[in-house]
Design an enzyme around this catalytic site. Structure first.
Site, PDB file in Angstrom:
ATOM      1  N   TYR A   3      40.919  40.665  40.326  1.00 54.07           N
ATOM      2  CA  TYR A   3      40.481  41.648  41.317  1.00 54.07           C
ATOM      3  C   TYR A   3      39.096  41.313  41.870  1.00 54.07           C
ATOM      4  O   TYR A   3      38.241  42.189  41.993  1.00 54.07           O
ATOM      5  CB  TYR A   3      40.487  43.045  40.696  1.00 54.07           C
ATOM      6  CG  TYR A   3      41.876  43.561  40.407  1.00 54.07           C
ATOM      7  CD1 TYR A   3      42.625  44.201  41.392  1.00 54.07           C
ATOM      8  CD2 TYR A   3      42.448  43.403  39.147  1.00 54.07           C
ATOM      9  CE1 TYR A   3      43.898  44.675  41.135  1.00 54.07           C
ATOM     10  CE2 TYR A   3      43.723  43.867  38.871  1.00 54.07           C
ATOM     11  CZ  TYR A   3      44.443  44.506  39.874  1.00 54.07           C
ATOM     12  OH  TYR A   3      45.704  44.971  39.608  1.00 54.07           O
ATOM     13  N   GLU A  56      48.103  41.902  30.076  1.00 56.02           N
ATOM     14  CA  GLU A  56      46.662  41.998  29.837  1.00 56.02           C
ATOM     15  C   GLU A  56      46.296  42.232  28.374  1.00 56.02           C
ATOM     16  O   GLU A  56      45.486  43.122  28.055  1.00 56.02           O
ATOM     17  CB  GLU A  56      46.041  43.078  30.733  1.00 56.02           C
ATOM     18  CG  GLU A  56      46.173  42.759  32.218  1.00 56.02           C
ATOM     19  CD  GLU A  56      45.356  43.685  33.106  1.00 56.02           C
ATOM     20  OE1 GLU A  56      44.931  44.756  32.615  1.00 56.02           O
ATOM     21  OE2 GLU A  56      45.143  43.335  34.278  1.00 56.02           O
ATOM     22  N   ASP A  86      47.264  52.239  32.492  1.00 55.75           N
ATOM     23  CA  ASP A  86      46.845  52.973  33.683  1.00 55.75           C
ATOM     24  C   ASP A  86      48.051  53.477  34.472  1.00 55.75           C
ATOM     25  O   ASP A  86      48.198  53.222  35.658  1.00 55.75           O
ATOM     26  CB  ASP A  86      45.965  52.073  34.561  1.00 55.75           C
ATOM     27  CG  ASP A  86      45.375  52.832  35.744  1.00 55.75           C
ATOM     28  OD1 ASP A  86      45.028  54.012  35.571  1.00 55.75           O
ATOM     29  OD2 ASP A  86      45.284  52.244  36.839  1.00 55.75           O
ATOM     30  N   GLU A 138      48.613  40.103  39.755  1.00 59.67           N
ATOM     31  CA  GLU A 138      47.980  41.320  40.271  1.00 59.67           C
ATOM     32  C   GLU A 138      46.774  40.915  41.096  1.00 59.67           C
ATOM     33  O   GLU A 138      45.951  40.104  40.645  1.00 59.67           O
ATOM     34  CB  GLU A 138      47.534  42.268  39.146  1.00 59.67           C
ATOM     35  CG  GLU A 138      48.659  42.969  38.408  1.00 59.67           C
ATOM     36  CD  GLU A 138      48.152  43.982  37.392  1.00 59.67           C
ATOM     37  OE1 GLU A 138      46.990  44.451  37.553  1.00 59.67           O
ATOM     38  OE2 GLU A 138      48.897  44.295  36.445  1.00 59.67           O
TER      39      GLU A 138
END
Length: 600
Positions: free
Chosen positions: A476, A421, A162, A512
């Protein structure tokens, strides 16, 4: 690989500036005509990504080779020396030509490579330097990707990360010289001799271009006042420093380890000299603690990107210094080089200013389920002969070797992150990662290692975390899960982190966490994309971090907004920055500043 430096025996010439530029082919073929003089109709700055320099979609969206070219003169005073072309990075594949002679190539877009050109050009002569750069990513590269040919014949690069696939010569290019017999490499490892932390240990190993007698290698350690505090001889030894000044987060102290090659056993005539800035410090993982100089350390800071308008990933010292100033203003003590090795100048600055770094390879996108989940399609297996395979693993190994070879001597680097990831819960993950973990430990036994785990592979699914020293979790809650419901998000985040702590009893860094926010969008209620929601989500995460003993760090995603590929769910890039892309603070910056300046 030693970075070129000017010394009494070495010189270097920067080749940064304006180069002629041309688009090349879409395949792996290099047109030999590229080594003929290119028209100056298109010119491009180095260092910089080329994509946003021109107002031309054919250049921005080009998939394949581009050519950089300029005239270079070897200084006539270099007669009798060896001289090299060094490319600090060519994203993602580089090939170098001197006049019409192919001299070297390199795969991997974020680490340096070089070639000896002494035999091709005489001192005093001018030559044509051409560097071909390809931005193509395949399943055999790190990071991986694939090229799709559309119905209209246009080629499009697809990838699983991303951030925008900026390409070109984003870092410096050098011409430098060394003596005929020279220092090829140096490895420095530091530690503390005892628990009192007053006696420092500096172990070194020197590799020379030719085998030399023991007495012809002299090593001296200087303090910051220029006084010699320890000396030795030979290619390998251990120096002891009494009452050592330690390299500390926020209070860096750098000794200078000077290596000299002497002409013979009885003469002090120096053949070559090289100096390594050396910070004496110790690193240890003990239980659920990360110990820096024997003291528990709590990471505060960010995942970042080398990303700015127009220059893309081009190294920019002004942006770099300003970013470090903003991190200092916030109270951040660390950052992670997400998701690739940054320019070495960034690590040098972190060394000098006492900023702790988690250093990462470009192994991002080793998880085909992520993109499939975004588009609602069924994901193929990540690890297979057609997807992430043995060739990918070989490229990953090479990336680790080059990362550690370049950055091993930086005191700021305290953790190697070998992937971001990956599909750590899929069949094939253990077979893929076991050799990489083994290799990393062999290359550098002095530092702990980690990888960034993502939410698709929670504690009951992940297969590889037991191999690593520190657990790094990208989470998240409140954004991708329990969106807009921070009460539910807080409960779920606490439950998951507690589960990791119970199972592994290892330190946890939240590498993150965060939310997108559009600068200037405000709301009283918990409205996603508002600055207030981003702030409240960070505060929720912090409450959980403080309740889970194993959590020893927090890196917000992201330091600043950054560019991504064109997608309907990304409006001119990723907006998870605490700062806008041009470094204006959002409301969340005040939340972090209040927390980090008083708590850690």
């Amino acid at each position: 690989m030693l970075k070129p430096q000017p010394t009494a025996t070495r010189e270097l010439v920067s080749l940064d500036g304006i180069w002629n530029f041309a688009l090349g082919s879409h395949d792996d073929k290099i047109d030999i005509a590229c080594t003929q003089p290119l028209s100056p109709e298109l010119q491009v700055p180095v260092p910089a990504s080329y994509n946003d320099i021109f107002v031309d979609p054919k250049i921005r969206d080009h998939v394949g080779w581009v050519y950089y070219q300029r005239a270079v003169r070897v200084p006539r005073g270099w007669h009798g020396e060896k001289y090299f072309i060094r490319v600090d990075a060519a994203t993602h594949h580089g090939r170098v030509f001197v006049n019409s002679n192919f001299v070297t190539e390199h795969s991997g877009g974020y680490t340096p490579f070089e070639a000896d050109i002494t035999h091709l050009v005489a001192a005093g002569e001018e030559f044509c330097l051409t560097i071909a750069v390809s931005n193509v990513l395949t399943m055999d590269t790190i990071p991986p990707g694939r090229v799709e040919t559309l119905a209209n014949g246009k080629r499009k690069q697809q990838y699983q990360h991303d951030f925008y696939n900026y390409a070109g010569l984003a870092r410096s290019v050098w011409l430098y010289c060394v003596p005929q017999v020279y220092i090829r490499d140096v490895t420095v490892v530091t530690d503390l001799a005892d628990t009192s932390g007053t006696t420092g240990i500096v172990e070194y190993q020197v590799i020379t271009s030719e085998t030399l007698p023991h007495a012809r290698i002299r090593v001296s350690l200087f303090d910051e006042e220029g006084h010699i505090v320890a000396q030795s001889s030979g290619p390998q030894n251990r120096l002891q420093v009494e009452s050592a000044h330690l390299w500390q987060p926020g209070a860096a102290y750098l000794y200078q380890l000077q290596i000299e090659l002497l002409h013979d056993d009885s003469c002090d005539k120096v053949l070559d000299i090289y100096t390594i800035p050396t910070g004496i410090r110790s690193i240890k993982v003990s239980g659920m603690q990360f110990l820096l100089n024997g003291t528990p350390f709590y990471f505060t800071g960010f995942g970042k990107h080398e990303d700015s308008a127009i220059r893309g990933k081009g190294y920019d010292p002004a942006y770099m210094v300003h970013d470090f100033q903003l991190m200092k203003w916030l109270g951040a003590n660390s950052f992670r080089t997400s998701h690739y090795p940054y320019a070495e100048e960034v690590l040098e600055y972190a060394d000098r200013h006492g900023i702790v770094v988690i250093d990462e390879t470009a192994a991002v996108g080793l998880n085909l389920a992520i993109v499939a989940g975004i588009h609602g399609t069924k994901a193929p297996p990540t690890f297979s002969p057609e997807t992430i395979n043995d060739k990918t693993q070989d490229a990953h190994k090479q990336a680790l070797k080059e990362l550690i070879a370049r950055d091993k001597n930086h005191p700021c680097v305290v953790l190697w992150m070998i992937a971001n990831e990956p599909a750590s819960g899929e069949e094939g993950a253990i077979k893929y990662f076991e050799p990489l973990v083994k290799l990393t430990r062999e290359l550098d036994p002095s530092r702990p290692i980690c990888f960034a785990n993502m939410a698709f592979n929670p504690v009951n699914r992940d297969l590889i975390s037991d191999m690593f020293d520190v657990l790094c979790l990208n989470r998240y809650f409140g954004w991708y899960k329990h969106t807009g419901d921070l009460d539910m998000a807080e409960e779920a985040l606490h439950d998951e982190l507690s589960g990791w702590q119970r199972k592994f009893d290892k330190p946890i860094i939240i590498t993150e966490y965060g939310a997108d926010s559009l600068a200037g969008l405000h709301a009283v209620m918990d409205v996603p994309w508002s600055e207030e929601y981003q702030s409240r989500m960070l505060e929720m995460c912090h409450r959980v971090h403080d309740r889970v003993e194993a959590v020893i760090g927090e890196h917000v995603w992201n330091f600043a907004d950054f560019q991504t590929t064109s997608q309907i769910f990304r409006v001119d890039g990723n907006k998870k920055g605490v700062f806008t892309r041009d470094r204006k603070p959002k409301a969340a910056a005040r939340v972090l500043r209040e927390r980090w300046n008083k708590a850690y």
